[in-house]
Design a protein around this motif. Sequence first.
Motif, short mmCIF file in Angstrom:
data_model
loop_
_atom_site.label_atom_id
_atom_site.label_comp_id
_atom_site.label_asym_id
_atom_site.label_seq_id
_atom_site.Cartn_x
_atom_site.Cartn_y
_atom_site.Cartn_z
N ILE A 52 1.16 -1.11 -0.11
CA ILE A 52 -0.05 0.15 -0.56
C ILE A 52 0.58 1.25 -0.03
N PHE A 53 1.79 1.29 0.86
CA PHE A 53 2.73 2.43 1.18
C PHE A 53 3.36 2.63 -0.61
N THR A 54 4.08 1.27 -1.10
CA THR A 54 4.39 2.17 -2.40
C THR A 54 3.35 2.01 -3.22
N ALA A 55 2.67 1.34 -3.49
CA ALA A 55 1.01 1.86 -4.57
C ALA A 55 0.35 3.54 -4.12
N GLY A 56 0.96 4.17 -3.17
CA GLY A 56 0.98 5.32 -2.92
C GLY A 56 2.09 6.21 -3.46
N ARG A 57 3.09 5.84 -4.08
CA ARG A 57 4.17 6.63 -4.83
C ARG A 57 4.56 7.05 -3.56
N LEU A 58 6.29 6.69 -3.23
CA LEU A 58 7.30 6.94 -2.45
C LEU A 58 7.77 8.43 -2.53
N THR A 59 8.32 8.80 -1.87
CA THR A 59 8.96 10.10 -1.07
C THR A 59 9.97 9.84 -0.18
N ARG A 60 10.95 10.35 -0.57
CA ARG A 60 12.04 10.71 0.64
C ARG A 60 11.77 11.19 1.57
N ASP A 61 12.08 11.02 2.80
CA ASP A 61 12.41 12.16 4.67
C ASP A 61 11.07 13.02 4.72
N VAL A 62 10.20 13.27 3.90
CA VAL A 62 9.82 14.97 3.72
C VAL A 62 8.25 13.58 4.50
N PRO A 63 7.95 13.74 6.08
CA PRO A 63 6.86 13.57 6.15
C PRO A 63 5.49 14.13 5.78
N PRO A 64 4.35 14.41 5.97
CA PRO A 64 3.21 14.85 5.90
C PRO A 64 2.31 15.83 7.33
N ILE A 65 3.64 16.22 7.49
CA ILE A 65 3.67 17.61 8.75
C ILE A 65 3.87 19.07 8.79
N VAL A 66 2.95 19.55 8.38
CA VAL A 66 3.27 20.83 8.21
C VAL A 66 4.00 21.24 9.27
N THR A 67 4.64 22.14 8.78
CA THR A 67 5.91 23.00 9.37
C THR A 67 6.02 24.67 9.27
N ASP A 68 5.58 24.37 8.14
CA ASP A 68 5.86 26.26 7.58
C ASP A 68 4.52 26.64 7.80
N GLU A 69 4.21 27.76 8.62
CA GLU A 69 3.06 28.31 9.70
C GLU A 69 2.60 29.16 8.90
N GLU A 70 3.24 29.80 7.53
CA GLU A 70 2.86 30.63 6.66
C GLU A 70 1.95 30.24 5.90
N ALA A 71 2.80 29.24 4.93
CA ALA A 71 1.63 28.51 4.06
C ALA A 71 -0.05 27.77 4.74
N SER A 72 0.64 27.42 5.92
CA SER A 72 -0.48 26.91 6.44
C SER A 72 -0.89 25.19 6.00
N ARG A 73 0.37 25.11 5.18
CA ARG A 73 -0.56 23.95 4.34
C ARG A 73 1.19 22.99 3.63
N LEU A 74 0.75 22.07 3.43
CA LEU A 74 2.04 21.12 3.21
C LEU A 74 2.65 21.48 1.93
N ILE A 75 3.70 21.80 1.23
CA ILE A 75 4.43 22.30 0.77
C ILE A 75 5.07 21.13 -0.42
N GLU A 76 5.27 21.08 -1.48
CA GLU A 76 5.72 19.42 -1.51
C GLU A 76 7.09 19.99 -1.64
N PRO A 77 8.07 18.98 -1.62
CA PRO A 77 7.51 17.78 -1.49
C PRO A 77 6.83 16.71 -0.73
N PHE A 78 6.19 15.63 -0.51
CA PHE A 78 5.98 15.62 1.20
C PHE A 78 5.40 14.19 0.47
#
Lengths: 106, 127, 115, 545, 159, 802
Positions: free
Chosen positions: B44-70
């Motif tokens: 399932i993990f692979t079928a959802g496509r892989l992205t290195r290192d960047v967890p889907p956690i919002v860190t950028d408070e300004e954009a207040s959204r995830l920024i590619e890549p994630f």
Amino acid sequence: MSGEDFLSLAASITLVILSIAFILTTFRVVRGPELADRVLALDMLVSVGIGFIAVIAIKTGFTLYLDIAIALSLVGFLSTVAFARYILTHGKPAESLKKEEEAADA
Amino acid sequence: MIETTFAILIGVFFAVAVYLLLSKSVIRMLLGITVLGNAVNLLIFTAGRLTRDVPPIVTDEEASRLIEPFANPLPQALILTAIVIGFAMFAFLLVLGYRAYQELDADNTDTMRLTEPEKAPQPPLNY
Amino acid sequence: MHDLLQYGAGILILVGGLLALTAAIGLLRLPDLYTRMHAASKAGAMATGLMYFSIAITAAYALDGAVILRAIIGFLFVLLTTPVSAHLLARAAFISGYRPSSATVIMELEQKDIA
Amino acid sequence: MAASTHANDLTALPMAMIDHATPIDNWLVVLPVILCLMGGALLLIMRKSRGGLASFAILITIGVILSDAVLLMRTLDGPVSMTMGKWLPPFGIAFTADVMSASFALAAAVAVLAVLFYTQAELETREVRHGFHALVLLLLGGVSGAFLTGDIFNLYVWFEVMLIASFGLMIMGGRKIQLDAAIKYGFLNFLATTFFLTALGLLYGTVGTLNMSDIVRAAAEAPKVPMMAIASLLLLAFGMKAAAFPVNAWLPASYHAPDPGVSALFAGLLTKVGAYALLRSLVVLMPATRDWLEPVLVVIAVGTLVLAPLGALAQTNLRRALGFFVIGGIGAILAGLAIGNTHGLQGAATYAFNSMLVMTAFYLVAGLVERTTGEVDTRQMGGLYAANTPLSIGFLILVIAVAGLPPSFAFWPKLLLVQGSLEAGTNWLLAAILINSLLTSIAGTRLWAHIFWRQGRYGAHSEEPNDRLRPLGAARWGFAAVPTGVLVVGVLLLGLWPDPVFVAGRKAAEGLLNPASYIEATGLAQRQDPVSETQEAMDHTEATQ
Amino acid sequence: MRFLLAGLVLALMWAAVTGSFTFGNILFGGVIGFVALWLMRDRIAQPTLYRKFARAISLSGLFLYELSLSALRVAILVVRPDMKSHLKPAIIGYPLRVKSDREITLLANLITLTPGTLSVDVSNDRKVLYVHALSAPDRDKLIADIAGGFEQKIMEVFE
Amino acid sequence: MQDHLDFTIVFVALAPFLAGFVAPLVQRFVGAASGWVLAIVPAGIFVFLLGFIAPVASGEVVTASLPWIPDYGISLSFLIDGLSLTFALLISGIGTVIVVYSGGYLKGHVHQGRFMSFILMFMGSMLGAVLADDMIVLFVFWELTTITSFLLIGFDHAREAARRAAIQALVVTGGGGLVLLAGLVMLHIWSIDASQETGTWLLSDMRENGELLRQSALYMPILLMVLVGAFTKSAQFPFQFWLPNAMEAPTPVSAFLHSATMVKAGVYLLMRMNPLLGGTDIWMALLTVFGGITLLWGATLALRQTDLKQMLAQTTVASLGLLVLLVGQGTEYAIAGACLYLIAHAAYKGGLFLVAGLIDHGTGTREITELGGLMKLMPLTFAAAVLGGISMAGLPLTLGFLAKEEMYLGFSEAGGLLPYAVMAVAVLGNALMMAVGLAIAIVPFFGGLTHTPHHVHEGPVSMSAGPLLMGLVALAGGISVGWLGENFLSPIAHAVSGHEFHAHLKLVPDFTALPVYVSILTWALGVFFFWRLTEIRTGLKALLDAVGWTFDKIFDALMWGLVRGANALTQVLHHGRLELYLVIVFVGFALAVGMPMLVHGGWPEIGAMPDLTFYEWGVIAIALIGLGAVLAARTRLVAIASLGIQGFAVALIFMLFGAPDLSFTQFMVEVLSVVILALVMTRLYLDRRDRRVPYEMVRDGSLAILCGAAISVLLLTILQYPLDMRLTELFAATSVPIAHGHNVVNVILVDYRGLDTFGEISVVMTAGIAIFALIRMRGGGKQTGIGARKPQGREVNRRTAS
């Protein structure tokens, strides 16, 4: 070389080193020969895993990993304690069962 | 493509799981179940496509959204559910195997024949 | 300052990694459980501790108190738990009849002392 | 500071979020599931008094039946959908019920109610204390959830709820044979759900969405070959759950092991969920793969139809023989699926509904037979015809029902299947359906002759009356016979007045073949591209600030 | 005053652990801290607390130093090609001076982390701690090291 | 008015069922008189139906319809024309007699109430079947006759022979019924095609389009299916064997089943279908051939029997053959003959069966060789036997004679060689039947009184009135030819042939025409056969013994073959070896995943070497080592520890690719799994060796590789297509602003897909209960699952186990 670059490089190298350590430890898990040896090696495996997580935390800058590492420490500790208790109460099987198995083999 | 390697790795996981599941021994089958669970999670993990290192956690408070890549968060959520469920199932089957071993004196599925006896009686040939 | 901290952290994790590696080597090379335990519980714990510590350092620049504190807690946790588990395991192994390797030079403990 | 701007965003996202309160009556869609799970949890908390637990479980089940019934009424006018939380599908999980799901859920709840009454007589105190009633409610919750959900991953979750609850029920009592049965049941069924999960992962990787209505849209554009493989995998997974040939070994290996009440529950509920999932996934979600799967489906259906009654013919254990009847019923449903036209699907849906009630009743009757004769082996039974008239009538009606002969309700779906297969020209299926009926009636009447007509036990003295029979006597067993009787009479009455089920079945089949209304119910049809619309709305809000 | 200070420290630690330095959170931590302090007010009211604290710090320092040293030694040992010849494992009975279980446990743990030693078990009469040493050519020297080092410090802390 | 009539007619068809429900109660309250009380129902129906004679005779067709399944176009439609009215009158009339008779015959029987109930329901089914206009309604009642007759035939359930006969009848007629169902549905489908509309289920709607149907491609299958249904029900060769066996039923049942009902249903169906399906060469050929064979077969075997009921049963087979043969001729007179014969046969055969019952009842035996001289002691019985016998023999003044005249006329009118050949068959059959009729009417009553098990006595009025009445009807029908011809023959023949028919029956035959002489020939032959009866019987017995097998034996052989084969097959398919079940499952898996690509191509392209970093390779290597070690593990602990390794590797993979939460959970679960496994499972014995023999290893290994390869390739293929990221996009955009969560995975779990988590919690909770129950419930308690009798329960368990 800036600090950032160095840190990143160090992290990568450490990951490599840790991978090697992981594999070496794995061998001990597999080789045994006794349950206690394996438990020890598994404990070590958890330690290396924690190291892994920590390095990745540094590499990516996501501190969420830190929580994972701490929780893993806890779990690793508890599992080792559980194993130790097990060896204490059911210690005999470690050797005698092996003999049984050999006997069954013959 | 990173995924290629993982597709093959998943294949290996599946193969090992299948081989273990076919082993007639309840313990080995349980190991197989665990491996299979991991295989499916990885799939399932692979079928959802892989992205290195960047967890889907919002860190950028300004954009207040995830920024590619994630990393794709949806498969992760699915796997999280699946892992927990799989573990519950595994725990049950494990205890079941243990109890079966206690009660039926065997870990060999070939000798567990209470429900389907080896020589099933033939129904009487009359009316 | 930031660079310095990063260099420090990098060196720390490198050292930690190397320690972990040696611990793993020790685990492989040493002859019996008790000697291996030295490797795992000392080098291993130190390696982990260093990792936590370097996280604390990287976080120090951002003055991220939560992270520093947690890293230190993790560090302390490792230091506290490693000896406990090693001790328990050694005790359990000994009681269950695990003999030290033949290389052991002095042997004052006998099974009967603790049974 | 952040909070204030976000408050505005809330109003700017009508496309992805619910912009109005969910109508109260839409809550009906989740009510059965919520009731069951909450009831199960409550039962766990208070596992003290025996009577109290059962009454509470019965009360909850009646509530579920009522809400299912009202839901069914609503769905007759078109599918009903509701979203838990504020996210509209495909982002959130929607529960979507059409006629098929609502009627299946209703039948399941009715079966559970009958079993709850019946088990009053059968249960030991320790079984009650170990959570029997909680497990039953959780099972019903899982089954209802599986029927009513509109999200395919959510379907998986309900499958697992159902599975683990059935594990618990399977070992309730702790007999050796149950452990053996549970091993086979457990491994094979868990594998089935794992395959389902695998297929889900692949499906997500291909179409990128999980909501069933959304999948219908996406699957049409998806690459063909992977979709075929995914559909095949789903067929395997659900086929295993539904006990289709050749992956049905777990059913005859396990259904006779637990208490009769539990067997009845399983026979009524479990395989039908698999059948439902097959209908839903292969017909609605992936119609494009039909050409690929059709020959396979035909082979599977024919195999299931023909081999199942042969299995029943070969058994001496009563409930094990019944297990094969369950499989035979699944064969009929699969035949409908393989036929694939309106009448075929109508027959399949109607048959599934019928089978839930009939097989539950049959296992309950078998339980009473076992209780009266004190045996599980048909060779040791005998003489019941003279001794127990109501039981005889019930058994006979059920034999007729599994064979699909009039005036039982099962005849009508068989009729539909015959018509469907004639229309589609699937002669193999037609032959298999008829042969199934014939072989089932042979097997059924042989059981009847051995258990009821034969005076004594098999062997030298079979003409002498069976002296081991014990009247159902004891008030609690008499009470257990009541729900069984009600179920049997219900099956018969439905056979005599089948029009409502025909209407429901037709609507179900039409809904399967033309899911437009199903999709519309979730609101997906109106929102072509929710993401970009949402995005635009958000950008707009930001720009104006 | 000390009470207040301790409360403030606790509040800040709370904020750090929860990762949120908002006013509300600090206040909340403070409240919890004060409640906790109030609950154990008898125990912290002792005047010796600060002295003990200082000694504990000292013990920790020694411990950290010894730990680094021991880790390094093990590391060096295992990577030597001629490891076997340097390896002289031994199990030694160490006569205990500390009495309470708490102290024994602490000592045993600390010994485990110090260079070349690992506590295996305590005798039934709680008089002897059996220690495994990685390389112990001389039994008495080892005993002396332990007695003069950790055991002393521990006794100071717990008096 | 029409509404009222609708309800009444539908009620007529359903009333016997209601009576059947209350019959046991009635029996309990009024006891022996229940026969008289319950006979009110069929008698009432009979009287009610009498009222239709006049309108039907005047050409009116009465229809009645109530909605039943409007959604499917099925209605409770009934139709009263000459054919159905005749049948209905026969059924209800004879039914009245039978019910009264049963009241006496089964007096004091413990299950008399049950019997009354069955017979009334059976009568209702027959009535419904003949009155139905809707094909499905017809079929429902048709199958109801199968089921109720099953219960009636097996009424004497303690005897295996009765059980066997019941199952045999059910299998044959039920199986034929299923084929008939397909035929009827196909007919409906044809009506859809023909009318280009919704089609119809009503036979009356289709009658006009017979010509169209006969030209349609569907004609052949429809014809064959309908014929199978009719032949099985009417015991035509080669399905004739069930009927004589059905004699196991109590005598009133035999009388009812064999005279007017059950077996006549098939004939009824053929007659009903004649306007639609009849008239083609194939129809004629099939009906003639099978009817002719059945006629001769039954008539010959009847001579071989010594049991009165068996003799009668075999002649019933013969009569049915004759009827089918006549229907198949299709000429006007043949059909008229069939109609007359139908009525005659119903009357005399019913009467004769009851006579046999009376003799049985009065003497205790039915063996014709043991009977003699009963005339004085059982005068009423004798009278009834004579009346039936002369009708069966077809002597003048009886219905049987009229029927014979008419059918011979039918053959001779047709002209050509073939009809004469058929007529010869009919003559032979009739002569044989006449011999049997004479035997039954004469042998038991003349000669010296023999010793019989019972003291010979006449039966009660309730029993002797019936057969007498039926014999008289057979006689009266023969005398009142004008009335009969006008009121029955014309309408029935009209209904069967589909066009107007004018009866021309005369009491005194036309001596200028051929039929009379053929009749005389028949009588001569019949007398001859009767004269040589003993010799013929001995000869036939020797012949049959020489042949050695009968249809009965074949049926048994088939049944046992079926049971044995089923048992063997089930042993193969459900052998109880879990690993083989799993092999099948995984073969299915490999096929499901791999076949689409094998068949349709679409292999993925494997690009350049993947750009993995070294530590990623390392993690993969760890996973592989772990997997390898699990496989190679020879002790449980190694296996468990290795399992932990691969789990760790998976967790690391999750971590390396941005899934910290997953990684964490995986670590936790993996450690927990390993700990629990080690704690629980170290007590279990894991065989050092794999238990598999090399062959199995190869099999499993290759299967495993196939599965793995298939899933890899499929995944690779899927990964070649772009993934629709709409959902992820939205989550990314709205997680913080709306759901107020920074960790998107957590937000999905608790917000977007909160229901999954809800279910997940349920799973964990349930698993907790289940595991707890599993651990705590050990042994003890009930062992059989049936809640009682513990010691024997254990026995049962062991039995199952051994």
